[in-house]
Scaffold this motif. Structure first.
Motif, PDB file in Angstrom:
ATOM      1  N   PHE A 187      -1.443   6.899  18.060  1.00  0.00           N
ATOM      2  CA  PHE A 187      -0.709   5.713  17.614  1.00  0.00           C
ATOM      3  C   PHE A 187       0.599   6.096  16.925  1.00  0.00           C
ATOM      4  CE2 PHE A 187      -5.026   4.192  18.151  1.00  0.00           C
ATOM      5  CZ  PHE A 187      -4.797   3.032  18.875  1.00  0.00           C
ATOM      6  N   LEU A 188       0.613   7.228  16.239  1.00  0.00           N
ATOM      7  CA  LEU A 188       1.877   7.714  15.686  1.00  0.00           C
ATOM      8  C   LEU A 188       2.857   8.031  16.817  1.00  0.00           C
ATOM      9  CD1 LEU A 188       0.489  10.064  12.887  1.00  0.00           C
ATOM     10  CD2 LEU A 188       1.609   7.848  12.567  1.00  0.00           C
ATOM     11  N   TRP A 189       2.348   8.623  17.890  1.00  0.00           N
ATOM     12  CA  TRP A 189       3.164   8.887  19.074  1.00  0.00           C
ATOM     13  C   TRP A 189       3.714   7.570  19.642  1.00  0.00           C
ATOM     14  CZ3 TRP A 189       5.401  12.582  21.989  1.00  0.00           C
ATOM     15  CH2 TRP A 189       5.662  12.317  23.335  1.00  0.00           C
ATOM     16  N   LYS A 190       2.870   6.563  19.716  1.00  0.00           N
ATOM     17  CA  LYS A 190       3.286   5.263  20.239  1.00  0.00           C
ATOM     18  C   LYS A 190       4.406   4.658  19.395  1.00  0.00           C
ATOM     19  CE  LYS A 190       1.349   0.663  21.303  1.00  0.00           C
ATOM     20  NZ  LYS A 190       0.143  -0.189  21.168  1.00  0.00           N
ATOM     21  N   ILE A 196       5.150  -1.333  19.135  1.00  0.00           N
ATOM     22  CA  ILE A 196       6.408  -0.618  18.893  1.00  0.00           C
ATOM     23  C   ILE A 196       7.387  -1.446  18.064  1.00  0.00           C
ATOM     24  CG2 ILE A 196       6.206   0.901  20.889  1.00  0.00           C
ATOM     25  CD1 ILE A 196       8.079  -0.966  22.390  1.00  0.00           C
ATOM     26  N   ARG A 197       7.204  -2.762  18.041  1.00  0.00           N
ATOM     27  CA  ARG A 197       8.114  -3.548  17.202  1.00  0.00           C
ATOM     28  C   ARG A 197       7.867  -3.309  15.716  1.00  0.00           C
ATOM     29  NH1 ARG A 197       6.064  -8.324  15.075  1.00  0.00           N
ATOM     30  NH2 ARG A 197       4.091  -9.091  15.930  1.00  0.00           N
ATOM     31  N   TYR A 198       6.702  -2.756  15.376  1.00  0.00           N
ATOM     32  CA  TYR A 198       6.451  -2.472  13.964  1.00  0.00           C
ATOM     33  C   TYR A 198       7.449  -1.456  13.407  1.00  0.00           C
ATOM     34  CZ  TYR A 198       1.815  -4.706  14.472  1.00  0.00           C
ATOM     35  OH  TYR A 198       0.785  -5.586  14.696  1.00  0.00           O
ATOM     36  N   SER A 199       7.834  -0.485  14.223  1.00  0.00           N
ATOM     37  CA  SER A 199       8.782   0.541  13.744  1.00  0.00           C
ATOM     38  C   SER A 199      10.220   0.209  14.093  1.00  0.00           C
ATOM     39  CB  SER A 199       8.418   1.914  14.316  1.00  0.00           C
ATOM     40  OG  SER A 199       8.359   1.891  15.722  1.00  0.00           O
ATOM     41  N   ALA A 200      10.464  -0.913  14.769  1.00  0.00           N
ATOM     42  CA  ALA A 200      11.839  -1.299  15.107  1.00  0.00           C
ATOM     43  C   ALA A 200      12.738  -1.447  13.874  1.00  0.00           C
ATOM     44  CB  ALA A 200      11.830  -2.586  15.924  1.00  0.00           C
ATOM     45  N   PRO A 201      12.253  -1.999  12.736  1.00  0.00           N
ATOM     46  CA  PRO A 201      13.134  -2.097  11.565  1.00  0.00           C
ATOM     47  C   PRO A 201      13.609  -0.746  11.023  1.00  0.00           C
ATOM     48  CG  PRO A 201      11.241  -3.542  11.320  1.00  0.00           C
ATOM     49  CD  PRO A 201      10.964  -2.676  12.494  1.00  0.00           C
ATOM     50  N   SER A 243      14.440   7.648   2.780  1.00  0.00           N
ATOM     51  CA  SER A 243      13.457   7.780   3.860  1.00  0.00           C
ATOM     52  C   SER A 243      12.004   7.585   3.435  1.00  0.00           C
ATOM     53  CB  SER A 243      13.586   9.161   4.512  1.00  0.00           C
ATOM     54  OG  SER A 243      13.299  10.191   3.576  1.00  0.00           O
ATOM     55  N   LEU A 244      11.720   7.687   2.158  1.00  0.00           N
ATOM     56  CA  LEU A 244      10.323   7.681   1.719  1.00  0.00           C
ATOM     57  C   LEU A 244       9.618   6.366   2.064  1.00  0.00           C
ATOM     58  CD1 LEU A 244       8.155   9.326   0.281  1.00  0.00           C
ATOM     59  CD2 LEU A 244       8.920   8.332  -1.890  1.00  0.00           C
ATOM     60  N   LEU A 245      10.253   5.257   1.765  1.00  0.00           N
ATOM     61  CA  LEU A 245       9.639   3.959   2.035  1.00  0.00           C
ATOM     62  C   LEU A 245       9.475   3.715   3.542  1.00  0.00           C
ATOM     63  CD1 LEU A 245       8.530   1.665   0.296  1.00  0.00           C
ATOM     64  CD2 LEU A 245      10.744   0.523   0.497  1.00  0.00           C
ATOM     65  N   PRO A 246      10.534   3.874   4.358  1.00  0.00           N
ATOM     66  CA  PRO A 246      10.334   3.663   5.802  1.00  0.00           C
ATOM     67  C   PRO A 246       9.375   4.656   6.433  1.00  0.00           C
ATOM     68  CG  PRO A 246      12.563   4.455   5.340  1.00  0.00           C
ATOM     69  CD  PRO A 246      11.953   4.085   4.040  1.00  0.00           C
ATOM     70  N   ALA A 247       9.418   5.921   6.017  1.00  0.00           N
ATOM     71  CA  ALA A 247       8.468   6.897   6.558  1.00  0.00           C
ATOM     72  C   ALA A 247       7.040   6.529   6.158  1.00  0.00           C
ATOM     73  CB  ALA A 247       8.809   8.301   6.059  1.00  0.00           C
ATOM     74  N   GLY A 248       6.872   6.004   4.958  1.00  0.00           N
ATOM     75  CA  GLY A 248       5.551   5.558   4.517  1.00  0.00           C
ATOM     76  C   GLY A 248       5.035   4.407   5.367  1.00  0.00           C
ATOM     77  N   TYR A 249       5.913   3.458   5.679  1.00  0.00           N
ATOM     78  CA  TYR A 249       5.523   2.369   6.576  1.00  0.00           C
ATOM     79  C   TYR A 249       5.071   2.924   7.920  1.00  0.00           C
ATOM     80  CZ  TYR A 249       6.958  -1.897   4.044  1.00  0.00           C
ATOM     81  OH  TYR A 249       7.039  -2.946   3.153  1.00  0.00           O
ATOM     82  N   PHE A 250       5.845   3.864   8.461  1.00  0.00           N
ATOM     83  CA  PHE A 250       5.529   4.438   9.773  1.00  0.00           C
ATOM     84  C   PHE A 250       4.131   5.053   9.761  1.00  0.00           C
ATOM     85  CE2 PHE A 250       5.414   7.720  12.964  1.00  0.00           C
ATOM     86  CZ  PHE A 250       6.060   7.154  14.054  1.00  0.00           C
ATOM     87  N   LEU A 251       3.847   5.865   8.766  1.00  0.00           N
ATOM     88  CA  LEU A 251       2.538   6.513   8.687  1.00  0.00           C
ATOM     89  C   LEU A 251       1.422   5.494   8.451  1.00  0.00           C
ATOM     90  CD1 LEU A 251       3.536   9.644   6.572  1.00  0.00           C
ATOM     91  CD2 LEU A 251       3.093   9.538   9.037  1.00  0.00           C
ATOM     92  N   PHE A 252       1.705   4.485   7.645  1.00  0.00           N
ATOM     93  CA  PHE A 252       0.697   3.451   7.386  1.00  0.00           C
ATOM     94  C   PHE A 252       0.355   2.701   8.664  1.00  0.00           C
ATOM     95  CE2 PHE A 252      -0.453  -0.932   6.379  1.00  0.00           C
ATOM     96  CZ  PHE A 252      -1.522  -0.737   5.524  1.00  0.00           C
ATOM     97  N   TYR A 253       1.367   2.334   9.437  1.00  0.00           N
ATOM     98  CA  TYR A 253       1.109   1.641  10.703  1.00  0.00           C
ATOM     99  C   TYR A 253       0.297   2.513  11.651  1.00  0.00           C
ATOM    100  CZ  TYR A 253       4.590  -1.946   9.458  1.00  0.00           C
ATOM    101  OH  TYR A 253       5.282  -2.956   8.848  1.00  0.00           O
ATOM    102  N   GLY A 254       0.617   3.800  11.709  1.00  0.00           N
ATOM    103  CA  GLY A 254      -0.131   4.688  12.587  1.00  0.00           C
ATOM    104  C   GLY A 254      -1.576   4.848  12.155  1.00  0.00           C
ATOM    105  N   TYR A 314       0.828  -1.201   0.000  1.00  0.00           N
ATOM    106  CA  TYR A 314       0.000   0.000   0.000  1.00  0.00           C
ATOM    107  C   TYR A 314       0.866   1.255   0.000  1.00  0.00           C
ATOM    108  CZ  TYR A 314      -3.310  -3.576   1.477  1.00  0.00           C
ATOM    109  OH  TYR A 314      -4.067  -4.719   1.552  1.00  0.00           O
ATOM    110  N   VAL A 315       1.975   1.201   0.740  1.00  0.00           N
ATOM    111  CA  VAL A 315       2.902   2.334   0.785  1.00  0.00           C
ATOM    112  C   VAL A 315       3.485   2.605  -0.599  1.00  0.00           C
ATOM    113  CG1 VAL A 315       5.050   3.201   1.818  1.00  0.00           C
ATOM    114  CG2 VAL A 315       3.456   1.830   3.194  1.00  0.00           C
ATOM    115  N   CYS A 316       3.767   1.536  -1.330  1.00  0.00           N
ATOM    116  CA  CYS A 316       4.411   1.677  -2.640  1.00  0.00           C
ATOM    117  C   CYS A 316       3.527   2.376  -3.663  1.00  0.00           C
ATOM    118  CB  CYS A 316       4.834   0.307  -3.169  1.00  0.00           C
ATOM    119  SG  CYS A 316       6.354  -0.290  -2.411  1.00  0.00           S
ATOM    120  N   MET A 317       2.226   2.388  -3.448  1.00  0.00           N
ATOM    121  CA  MET A 317       1.344   3.101  -4.377  1.00  0.00           C
ATOM    122  C   MET A 317       1.689   4.581  -4.446  1.00  0.00           C
ATOM    123  SD  MET A 317      -2.346   1.354  -3.514  1.00  0.00           S
ATOM    124  CE  MET A 317      -2.603  -0.407  -3.662  1.00  0.00           C
TER     125      MET A 317
END
Length: 499
Positions: free
Chosen positions: A396-399, A460-465, A442-453, A210-213
């Protein structure tokens, strides 16, 4: 004598490169000694089961019968783990799977796959720092800091399990390296490799589809613009990158379509969406308390409790914020006794209570595919309360920010917050400062972060990578004000070759 300063700089760079090499070797030796088996459960058990079934039955699946196919988890880490199991014992692994779990020697051997991921991560970080920082001696110094930070806050805590956070971190860094190279040296081969790097991330963390879109079109524009500037063939580069992504992902998605009528990288998602839909029901007071409940220990004890009036007792049974505690003793008693209507925590309600009720009321024609049926119901529930969903998303973004392991002091807590925010905002900063490499890493990892939030309860392990790249992002921001002063014409120590 310019030649003398250049020679001196090269010598310093060579010495520091040797130090980085020794540091990586030492960290790998330390990792090998620290591998100790922890209880195998949850996601880690599913990953190990898939690898085991692939070796014993030749089929990727999660059932006790190793011949039954499945697609519950992302395939790449489990395929690599299966290779390690095959090299150790092959088809001679103890059967059934429950017996295999009782052999600690074999399990510890399998855990050594994490040494491979650690090596990939460390080498990738060193390479990325060398690409992004100049002069070379500075790149090596930055690499040492990033390596030590990645070890302390991620790698050392991920060596003892079969989860996918460590491989995902390695693949995020590798994809960042390949994307930077693909832009700087536009051409089909590197673009193809860069697309392959993105596919490694997708086959490890499937939500990236979804992020890759959004991310992939931006990446294509950046690479095509540079190709055009260098009089290369921009559309050839774009085609190669897309081909690299599809080359590995589409065959797996096709396999899942043929077997399960689902053109997807992995199954799952229903439980996460149901849990998030449960959290969406928090009250206004609970929303304010969420920032306390989702904060790290240092912020809770030194800020929220003395200055904002919060207390740990609020998170206990009958407390005003009890619904944020995942494993309340009162919930456990209710679950054990089968009194699901008495369960209160958001997590347990979404994980156990709601699915149990929904499954009991599913139409007969949906019983064979309960996962997709529950997923559709969860999506409808979220869409019906979309405004509330958006209102609770900042909590959740804060978390998700606070994913650094062992960050107990104020200094490490601040480092955690500043580094993760650096990564999340780096695509915008790269656009503002016209730094395409910043955007690419940063675009792909930042996209993951926002998608998870936006779509999960953001464990918190979702953003560990993202931790290693967050440290690189912070180093880039700290380096930026001094970049002009580190030009090779003004530096006393040698090669300042522009990246």
């Amino acid at each position: 004598m310019p030649w003398l300063t250049k020679v001196t700089g090269l010598r310093w760079a060579s010495v520091l490169a040797a130090v980085v090499g020794v540091l990586i070797c030492w960290l790998l030796l330390e990792a090998g000694q620290e591998i100790r088996l922890e209880p195998v459960g949850g996601d880690a058990r599913q990953n190990l089961h898939a690898a085991y079934n692939l070796v014993v039955g030749g089929t990727y699946g999660f059932e006790e019968n190793p011949a039954i196919p499945g697609y519950r988890r992302e395939p790449l880490p489990n395929l690599i783990l299966a290779s390690v199991l095959s090299l150790s014992k092959g088809p001679g692994l103890p059967q059934p799977f429950s017996r295999f779990l009782e052999d600690p020697g074999l399990l510890e051997q399998a855990l050594k796959v994490n040494l491979l991921y650690a090596l990939m991560l460390f080498a990738g970080l060193w390479w990325l720092c060398w690409l992004l920082f100049r002069p070379p001696w500075l790149a090596h110094i930055v690499a040492m800091g990033v390596l030590l930070g990645s070890w302390s806050f991620l790698v050392s805590s991920e060596l003892e399990n079969f989860k996918t956070e460590l491989p995902a971190a390695a693949f995020f860094v590798l994809s960042a390296v390949l994307l930077v190279l693909a832009r700087r040296r536009p051409g089909a081969p590197l673009a193809l490799l860069a697309g392959g790097g993105i596919s490694l991330v997708l086959l490890t963390k499937a939500s990236g589809q979804y992020v890759c879109m959004i991310a992939v079109p931006v990446i294509l524009v950046l690479i095509m613009r540079e190709a055009q500037r260098r009089h290369q063939r921009p559309f050839v580069c774009a085609t190669a990158l897309l081909l690299g992504i599809c080359l590995f992902t589409v065959p797996w998605m096709t396999r899942n379509f043929l077997l399960f009528n689902d053109f997807a990288l992995a199954r799952g998602g229903a439980d996460v969406l149901l849990i998030r839909a449960s959290y969406n029901k928090m009250t206004a007071d609970e929303l304010r308390g969420a920032f306390y409940a989702f904060s790290p220990e240092r912020l809770r004890e030194d800020l929220f409790e003395p200055f904002l009036g919060f207390a740990p007792s609020q998170l206990e049974c009958d407390g005003s914020l009890q619904r944020f505690t995942r494993n309340l003793p009162c919930d456990q008693r209710a679950i054990t006794a089968g009194r699901l209507d008495e369960v209160v925590s958001f997590y347990q309600v979404g994980k156990r209570v709601v699915p149990a009720k929904l499954k009991a009321n599913l139409p007969v024609d949906q019983l064979s595919d309960q996962e997709n049926a529950l997923k559709k119901i969860a999506v409808r529930n979220i869409q019906a309360n979309s405004l509330r969903h958006l209102l609770v998303t900042p909590a959740f973004l804060w978390k998700g920010i606070w994913s650094f392991a062992h960050a107990y002091s104020w200094s490490t807590t601040i480092l955690n917050g500043v580094a993760m925010l650096s990564l999340v905002f780096m695509p915008l900063l790269g656009l503002w400062l016209r730094k395409p490499d910043w955007i690419l890493i940063s675009l792909l990892p930042a996209g993951y972060f926002l998608f998870y939030g936006l779509s999960t309860h953001f464990l918190i392990r979702y953003s560990a990578p993202l931790i290693p790249l967050s440290l690189v992002a912070l180093a880039l921001l700290l380096h930026h004000p001094f970049a002009s002063q580190l030009d090779r014409r003004t530096m006393a120590f040698g090669d300042g070759m522009a990246p």
